[in-house]
Every structure is written in C-alpha cells, then in structure tokens.
Motif scaffolding. Structure first.
Motif, PDB file in Angstrom:
ATOM      1  N   ASP A 169       0.854  -1.195   0.000  1.00 63.29           N
ATOM      2  CA  ASP A 169       0.000   0.000   0.000  1.00 63.29           C
ATOM      3  C   ASP A 169       0.888   1.242   0.000  1.00 63.29           C
ATOM      4  OD1 ASP A 169      -2.167  -1.600   0.275  1.00 63.29           O
ATOM      5  OD2 ASP A 169      -2.241  -1.432   2.467  1.00 63.29           O
ATOM      6  N   ASP A 174       0.639   3.593   2.040  1.00 58.01           N
ATOM      7  CA  ASP A 174       0.941   4.024   3.414  1.00 58.01           C
ATOM      8  C   ASP A 174       1.659   2.917   4.196  1.00 58.01           C
ATOM      9  OD1 ASP A 174      -1.164   2.322   3.513  1.00 58.01           O
ATOM     10  OD2 ASP A 174      -2.397   3.509   4.875  1.00 58.01           O
ATOM     11  N   CYS A 175       2.528   2.196   3.502  1.00 62.67           N
ATOM     12  CA  CYS A 175       3.264   1.116   4.175  1.00 62.67           C
ATOM     13  C   CYS A 175       4.340   1.700   5.093  1.00 62.67           C
ATOM     14  CB  CYS A 175       3.909   0.206   3.138  1.00 62.67           C
ATOM     15  SG  CYS A 175       5.198   1.018   2.213  1.00 62.67           S
ATOM     16  N   GLU A 176       4.832   0.857   5.976  1.00 63.37           N
ATOM     17  CA  GLU A 176       5.908   1.286   6.882  1.00 63.37           C
ATOM     18  C   GLU A 176       7.114   0.387   6.686  1.00 63.37           C
ATOM     19  OE1 GLU A 176       4.247   1.514  10.812  1.00 63.37           O
ATOM     20  OE2 GLU A 176       2.556   2.695  10.076  1.00 63.37           O
ATOM     21  N   PHE A 207       2.931  -5.240   6.034  1.00 62.45           N
ATOM     22  CA  PHE A 207       2.343  -4.426   4.969  1.00 62.45           C
ATOM     23  C   PHE A 207       2.499  -5.070   3.594  1.00 62.45           C
ATOM     24  CE2 PHE A 207       2.986  -1.641   8.463  1.00 62.45           C
ATOM     25  CZ  PHE A 207       1.895  -0.807   8.433  1.00 62.45           C
ATOM     26  N   LEU A 208       2.978  -6.313   3.586  1.00 66.72           N
ATOM     27  CA  LEU A 208       3.204  -6.973   2.303  1.00 66.72           C
ATOM     28  C   LEU A 208       2.100  -7.983   2.006  1.00 66.72           C
ATOM     29  CD1 LEU A 208       7.046  -7.711   2.569  1.00 66.72           C
ATOM     30  CD2 LEU A 208       5.934  -5.812   1.410  1.00 66.72           C
ATOM     31  N   GLU A 231      -5.270  22.471  -4.153  1.00 67.19           N
ATOM     32  CA  GLU A 231      -6.360  22.710  -3.211  1.00 67.19           C
ATOM     33  C   GLU A 231      -7.358  23.705  -3.796  1.00 67.19           C
ATOM     34  OE1 GLU A 231      -4.164  23.716   0.377  1.00 67.19           O
ATOM     35  OE2 GLU A 231      -4.489  21.668   1.052  1.00 67.19           O
ATOM     36  N   GLY A 232      -8.390  24.019  -3.000  1.00 63.06           N
ATOM     37  CA  GLY A 232      -9.376  25.004  -3.439  1.00 63.06           C
ATOM     38  C   GLY A 232     -10.677  24.361  -3.869  1.00 63.06           C
ATOM     39  N   THR A 233     -11.545  25.167  -4.420  1.00 60.87           N
ATOM     40  CA  THR A 233     -12.845  24.666  -4.865  1.00 60.87           C
ATOM     41  C   THR A 233     -12.627  23.807  -6.113  1.00 60.87           C
ATOM     42  OG1 THR A 233     -13.216  26.485  -6.377  1.00 60.87           O
ATOM     43  CG2 THR A 233     -13.900  26.830  -4.099  1.00 60.87           C
ATOM     44  N   PRO A 234     -13.635  22.985  -6.492  1.00 56.83           N
ATOM     45  CA  PRO A 234     -13.458  22.184  -7.714  1.00 56.83           C
ATOM     46  C   PRO A 234     -13.116  23.049  -8.929  1.00 56.83           C
ATOM     47  CG  PRO A 234     -15.338  21.389  -6.477  1.00 56.83           C
ATOM     48  CD  PRO A 234     -14.872  22.627  -5.779  1.00 56.83           C
ATOM     49  N   ALA A 235     -13.746  24.202  -9.047  1.00 55.61           N
ATOM     50  CA  ALA A 235     -13.474  25.071 -10.192  1.00 55.61           C
ATOM     51  C   ALA A 235     -12.037  25.589 -10.143  1.00 55.61           C
ATOM     52  CB  ALA A 235     -14.447  26.243 -10.200  1.00 55.61           C
ATOM     53  N   GLU A 236     -11.595  25.897  -8.936  1.00 51.78           N
ATOM     54  CA  GLU A 236     -10.228  26.398  -8.757  1.00 51.78           C
ATOM     55  C   GLU A 236      -9.216  25.300  -9.097  1.00 51.78           C
ATOM     56  OE1 GLU A 236      -9.989  27.924  -4.853  1.00 51.78           O
ATOM     57  OE2 GLU A 236      -8.227  29.150  -5.240  1.00 51.78           O
ATOM     58  N   ALA A 244      -9.053  24.862 -12.795  1.00 55.03           N
ATOM     59  CA  ALA A 244      -8.301  25.945 -13.438  1.00 55.03           C
ATOM     60  C   ALA A 244      -6.799  25.727 -13.264  1.00 55.03           C
ATOM     61  CB  ALA A 244      -8.714  27.283 -12.833  1.00 55.03           C
TER      62      ALA A 244
END
Lengths: 455, 266
Positions: free
Chosen positions: B14, B16-18, B30-31, B244-249, B252
């Motif tokens: 995964d 997020d394995c360690e 994690f395997l 990040e931001g709104t979907p429209a942002e 863009a």
C-alpha cells in the motif's frame, strides 16, 4: 453444514473453519459473545487487522472492534474507512488525543455534529482539524459561524460549499473571498437574492456559471443566463432548466455552441421543432442524445436510424420508444454495437433474440446474456462462452434461472464467482459450495449472502 | 524438451506502508503476495508449448523461496505441469539476482533442461537480471523481452521476437539450449479452473536446498550476492503539488499545469 442454513450453523461453520473471511461475513449479525469468538480469528495477526482496516468490504461492526484495539496505526485506517459508523468515530474522538486521528475524524462524512463540536472544543487552534470541520457537511451552522470568524480563505471555501451554511455566513464568505469563493457562494441554494444579483453581474464567467448551477435559482434569472455571452454559462443554465421551462422556449437548437446544444438534446419534454432541428445537427453527440431522447418522435427516430455515425443508430436502438419495426431493422445493422443495443432490450420479441443469438460478436452475446427475457437456450450457450465478460453478463441477469447459474459456480474467473454469490436465484446449498472456494473474496461473498438470508 | 520456468511471489504494498526497523525493507505486515505478473506470462507460454506438443514437452515451475512461496508453484500447477521444485535454506535469505541465478542454473543442469523461460523482471524489485545471470552462468544463448516465441521440441534453434525502443521489434534466431525472458502481452494467461486448483494440491512438489544442488553457503544469500540493500526510503517529492481550493479552482490550476507542460498559451 447439515440441514437448513440458519445463522447459528453458519456461525458454527465459520468458527470451526477458522476462516477470517467467513468470520468477517458473520460478524455484523452475531451477538457480542459470538463476535468476540469471531474476532479471535479475524484479528489473529496484525497483518489481518491491517487488511480488514482498509478492505472496502469490511463491515462497520468489524471496524468498530478494530478501533477498540487502541493501535494508532489501525485506528488511523479505520478513521479513513468510508464505512466507519458515527458511533465508532465518536468513540475515537472521546478516547484519543492523537492529532492525526482527530483530523481524520473531523473530515469523515459519517461524523455527527456532536462529535464535531467536541473536536472543536478540544482543538480550537488546530488548523487541520478546523479545515476538516469547515468541509464536513454535518458541521452545524453555529460551529461554522465560529470557524468562519477567523478562517483562512482556503477554509472559507469549505464553508461556502457546506449545506449547513446560511445566507449571513455566505455573505461573509462573498465579502472576504476571491472569485472562486464567490463562485461557490453563487451556487449555494441559500445564497441571498441580492448576492445572486451580484453574481449575475459578475465579469467572471465562472461566477455566472456556478450561479446557473444553483438549484434555487428563479426561472427569470435562468432565462437571462441562457443569453449569456459564455457558452459554459448557457450550457449550465440549460442543464438547470425544468421540463416545463424548456417546453416554453422557442429558439432552441440554434445555439452556436455544440456544448449548449448537447445539454439541450439531453432534456426530455423538448418541443418537436427543437428535436427536428437538433436531429440534423452537425455534432454527432447532439444527434446521439436526440436518438436516445424519449420525446423524440418515431418519424425522427426512423431518420436517425440511417445516420452514418454508429453511436447515433445505437441511441435509436436503446430508446425505449423505438418501434419494433425499426428494432427489427437495427438488429441487422452492420455494426455490432448497434445490434447489441437491440439485444439488451427486454421488450424485444423472442424470435428476434434467437436471430441475434446467431451473432458471433461478444457485445451482442453479452447483451443477450443480460436480457431478462432471453430464452434459456440462449443463456445455456452464453455461459459456455470463452470470454469471461460474456459469461458474467448472465450473472448480471436477475431473471437467470438457477439451473443456468449453477453452470457458472466453477467459472475460472474469480470475479464472476464473487458476483454470482450475490444472485438471488441461487439456493442456500449453492452458496454453501462457494464457501469452500479457494478465493477468499468468493467465500466472503457467499457467507455474506447466507448471513443476510438467514436474518 | 524440458522447460524450466522460474517463478516468484512478489510483494505488493500500500502507499501508506511502513519500513522495517533496520530500514532495509518494508515491514512484512504491509506486504501482500501475488505471483509475479511476468512469470504468469512465461508459465502460460510454457503451458501452451506443452499443449501444442504433448508428452514431448515437460514443464516445471521452480522457485527460490520459503514455504509460503509454494503458493506460487501451486498456482502454476493448477494450470498445467505435473511437478514443481522449491529451493530453500535459511542461508538463501537476502540473495540478490546473481545468487538466485546460481541456484536456478544448478537446477537447470540437474534437470537437463533445454529451455529456461523466465519473466523479464519482477514487479517488486525490478532488477530484470536473474534470467540473464542464469544464461551467463550456464553459458547458454539468451534473449530478453521476448514478445513472441516459436520453438519445437528437438529443434536446434528457436525464433523469437524482442521488443525494442520506439515500438520496434526484432526477430532473431537463438541457439538452443537458451534462456529467454518473457515480456507481458506475449499471450493471454488463463485463469486456473477450480478442478485444476484442487488437482494442483496433490501434485508432487520437491523441496531441495542449495547444498543439495552442490552450492556452498558462501555462494548464496548476502555473502554470495554482488549487491546488497543499504537502505530503503521514500524520497522527498519536491515536484509534487497538492492542488487545493474549490473544484473550479482545482480545474483551473490543472488546466494551467497542462498548458505549461504542453507549451500552450498562458
């Protein structure tokens, strides 16, 4: 497992077999005492715990037990899992001080308002938790107001999208925001009329487009937006029109933008004058949407059935109002995707289905396999097809009889057996056989189906 | 014609394995293991050869690994073949491709194999070296990244197609015996039937050690390897940008990145 399958003998079998995947299927239906016994199998190794904490099929009851383990790495995964129950998330909030975990709980869509309020009370200065709270649709208005008071612009965007936000809060967002934030405000159903006016007059197309998307927008404003200079605004306004509003328009089908015309062609209840115009549109997507539109007249469907673009003819074949005579013609279309469109229809007469069954194309045969009225002789042949996707079509057929389905119990493709386990026409004894399948997910699916049936 | 097919179970992890405490591998918790995808294709190619030529061809899946690795061999036997060989001893732990190749080469000699069909690479470590090392140790001809194979029992040469850069392929004639590493897409691997899976459980699976094959401890494991893992780590991802931001942002920003990357107008 002798006799009728009751939950108790399913449970007994799962405990005796010590199979984690059978145990997982029984866990949600078991009482507290039996759950502890099942958990000795489910959580026998840390690897199993981790697997169940992330598996999409893990039931909420197992996630709840995993969260009680106090292993922070496991808890973090549980807090990320979409099936985690509100009570589990609340328990996590009460018992942890770990920042990472609180951030996950704050952003989880199943976290309820009481838990969210507690998180804010305990972590009023954590930017990450506050961001999660701003974006969480269950955050109550009272808390949103507090969060908005000192929120960064990025967090305000979450507030402006939040269904709990009211007109006062949205005004604050508008005043403090950039054009993207104002666009979110314009799309919100609780946006006040004066702010909608501002949005309508905005020089930025994105603000006007989001306004056109607002489900609470008055018809008069929508009509004005239909005349906007930007195609994306007009297209969004068309999508937001109600059936009665679109029927009242008289200039449809002439917009210079194909994007707008496509959105017009999607509407049911279009005036026939529009349909005739759009049926000869230069854009084939417009024509295929008209071909699929239930308002389209038979006369237009006949003309579209001769369209040079195969997808348009397929649209006619899939249209529920397509007359049988035309379907007979389309069943002999040179393109298999069109013939498959006919083969999918439950209203097609049996002789036509039998004729289509002579086809060699996998799309046509898959469609016949899915057809709820396909005669058993056809299904008998489809389940022997070498292509696994064709065989799976029969599993997706809710009317497929048990005798046919039994022919797929040993299908070599594991996904087919997983899906088969969910078919309602299999008997308990068939599912019992699948509980010995070498594939863990098949065993889980079979035990899950039996557990649900026995309740 | 006897065909040896080296296979291995590879680890899938995964995001997020360690890592293990010594920082040289992933924490085993994690395997998850599965048959190496390339080996699925090489085994399918072997099964097809056997189906085409019947008793003239014997196919044997082999693996170098602990008891858990038997799962990979059984998966092969569920599709074809009558026996399998697993080689293991604690001294084989941490073997690199060269050390594993020494074992497979010895096994190929013991079995009087005429052909070794290996995967081009394994999806976990991706050395793409084991097959070539085997050929080198045996002094056999080899061809890598094979996308088509034409060979008959008893033939002195095999005709293979190899994938090259820029979509090109080359067709070459290879002297037998040979080691070929098989590329994905050479065939469409079948799914084992349930009956095949049940029958595979009863098929003989021989377990031997490197000592049984005439190798010393010093020739395998970390001491017999030409390379060793010093550390494993997730590098800093300086190029990544969290949008990040709104979907429209976000849309863009993505559009601006695409424009920049494709040299479009700003």
């Amino acid at each position: 497992m002798p006799g009728d399958v009751t939950f108790q003998n399913l449970l007994g079998h799962s405990l005796n077999a010590r199979d984690p995947f059978l145990a997982a299927a029984c866990h949600p239906h078991a009482n507290c005492h039996d759950r502890r016994a099942l958990e000795s199998i489910l959580f026998a190794t840390s690897k199993l715990k981790r697997q169940f904490a992330v598996a999409r099929y893990t039931p909420a009851s197992i996630l709840d037990s995993l969260a009680e383990g106090r292993d922070e790495r496991i808890s973090l995964r549980v807090a990320k899992h979409p099936s985690t129950a509100p009570a589990t998330l609340a328990k996590m909030e009460r018992t942890t001080t770990a920042q990472d975990l609180c951030v996950r709980v704050a952003g989880h869509r199943n976290t309820l308002r009481g838990t969210l309020e507690n998180l804010y009370r305990k972590h009023p200065n954590s930017a990450e938790i506050k961001r999660g709270l701003c974006n969480n649709p269950h955050t109550p208005l009272r808390l949103l107001r507090r969060l908005a008071a000192d929120a960064a612009p990025a967090e305000l965007k979450g507030v402006a999208r939040n269904p709990e936000a009211d007109a006062v809060l949205l005004r604050l967002c508008w005043d403090r925001g950039d054009l993207y934030l104002q666009a979110e405000v314009a799309a919100h159903p609780k946006c006040a009329p004066d702010m909608r006016d501002l949005a309508e007059r905005s020089p930025h197309a994105i603000v006007r487009r989001k306004l056109a998307q607002n489900p609470a927008l008055e018809g008069t404003v929508l009509m004005r937006l239909l005349g906007d200079s930007e195609a994306q605004v007009r297209a969004t306004a068309v999508r937001n029109l109600s059936k009665s509003m679109i029927a009242g328009l008289d200039s449809g089908g002439r917009d210079p933008s194909s994007q707008v015309r496509r959105d017009q062609a999607r509407h049911t209840g279009l005036p026939q004058s529009w349909i005739k115009r759009l049926a000869t549109d230069s854009d084939s997507w417009v024509r295929r949407l008209i071909a699929r539109n239930q308002t389209t007249s038979e006369e237009v469907l006949y003309s579209l059935a001769d369209d040079a673009v195969m997808e348009v003819r397929r649209g006619v074949a899939r249209n529920p109002v397509c007359p049988m005579e035309l379907l007979l013609r389309l069943a002999r279309d040179p393109h298999p995707w069109v013939r498959a469109g006919v083969a999918l229809r439950a209203d097609v007469v049996e002789p036509l289905l039998i004729e289509l069954a002579r086809d060699k194309d996998i799309e046509v045969l898959s469609a016949l396999g899915k057809n709820p009225n396909a005669p058993i002789e056809i299904l008998d042949r489809v389940i022997l097809h070498k292509d696994r996707d064709v065989r799976r079509a029969v599993i997706l057929n809710e009317n497929a009889p048990r005798r046919i389905l039994c022919g797929l119990l040993e299908d070599p493709y594991p996904l087919n057996r997983v899906m088969l386990a969910g078919h309602g026409n299999l008997r308990d004894e068939d599912l019992l056989g699948l509980m010995h399948d070498p594939e863990p997910t098949v065993r889980f699916a079979a035990a899950h189906a039996l557990a649900v049936r026995s309740h | 014609m006897k065909i040896l097919v080296p296979v291995k179970l590879v680890a899938s992890i995964d995001e997020d394995c360690e890592l293990r405490e010594d920082g040289r591998d992933v924490d085993p918790d994690f395997l998850d293991y599965e048959l190496n995808e390339w080996d699925d294709y090489s085994w399918e190619e072997a099964v097809r050869l056997q189906e085409a030529h019947g008793a003239e061809v014997e196919i044997i899946p082999v693996t170098v690994g602990p008891a858990e690795a038997e799962d990979g061999l059984r998966r092969c036997l569920a599709k074809g073949g009558e026996r399998a060989i697993r080689v293991w001893h604690d001294a084989l732990e941490a073997s690199d491709p060269m050390a594993v190749a020494r074992v497979i080469a010895k096994l190929a000699k013991r079995e009087n194999a005429d052909l070794v069909l290996a995967g081009t690479l394994s999806s976990d470590h991706g050395f793409a070296a084991t097959g070539m090392c085997v050929a080198s140790l045996l002094g056999w001809a080899h061809a890598a990244v094979v996308s088509r194979l034409d060979i008959s029992p008893g033939a002195e040469r095999a005709t293979v197609r190899r994938e090259l850069e820029a979509g090109l392929e080359e067709e070459i004639s290879v002297q037998c015996p040979a080691v070929l590493t098989i590329q994905l897409g050479i065939n469409e691997p079948r799914y084992a039937s349930l009956r095949g899976i049940k029958q595979a459980k009863a098929k003989p699976l021989e377990v031997v050690s490197h000592i049984d094959l005439g190798l010393e401890d010093a020739e395998v494991g970390e001491s017999g390897s030409l390379s060793r893992v010093r550390r494993m780590f997730a590098p800093e991802r300086g190029q990544a940008e969290l949008i990040e931001g709104t979907p429209a942002e976000q849309a863009a920003r993505i559009a601006a990145i695409v424009k920049q990357a494709t040299g479009g107008a700003q």
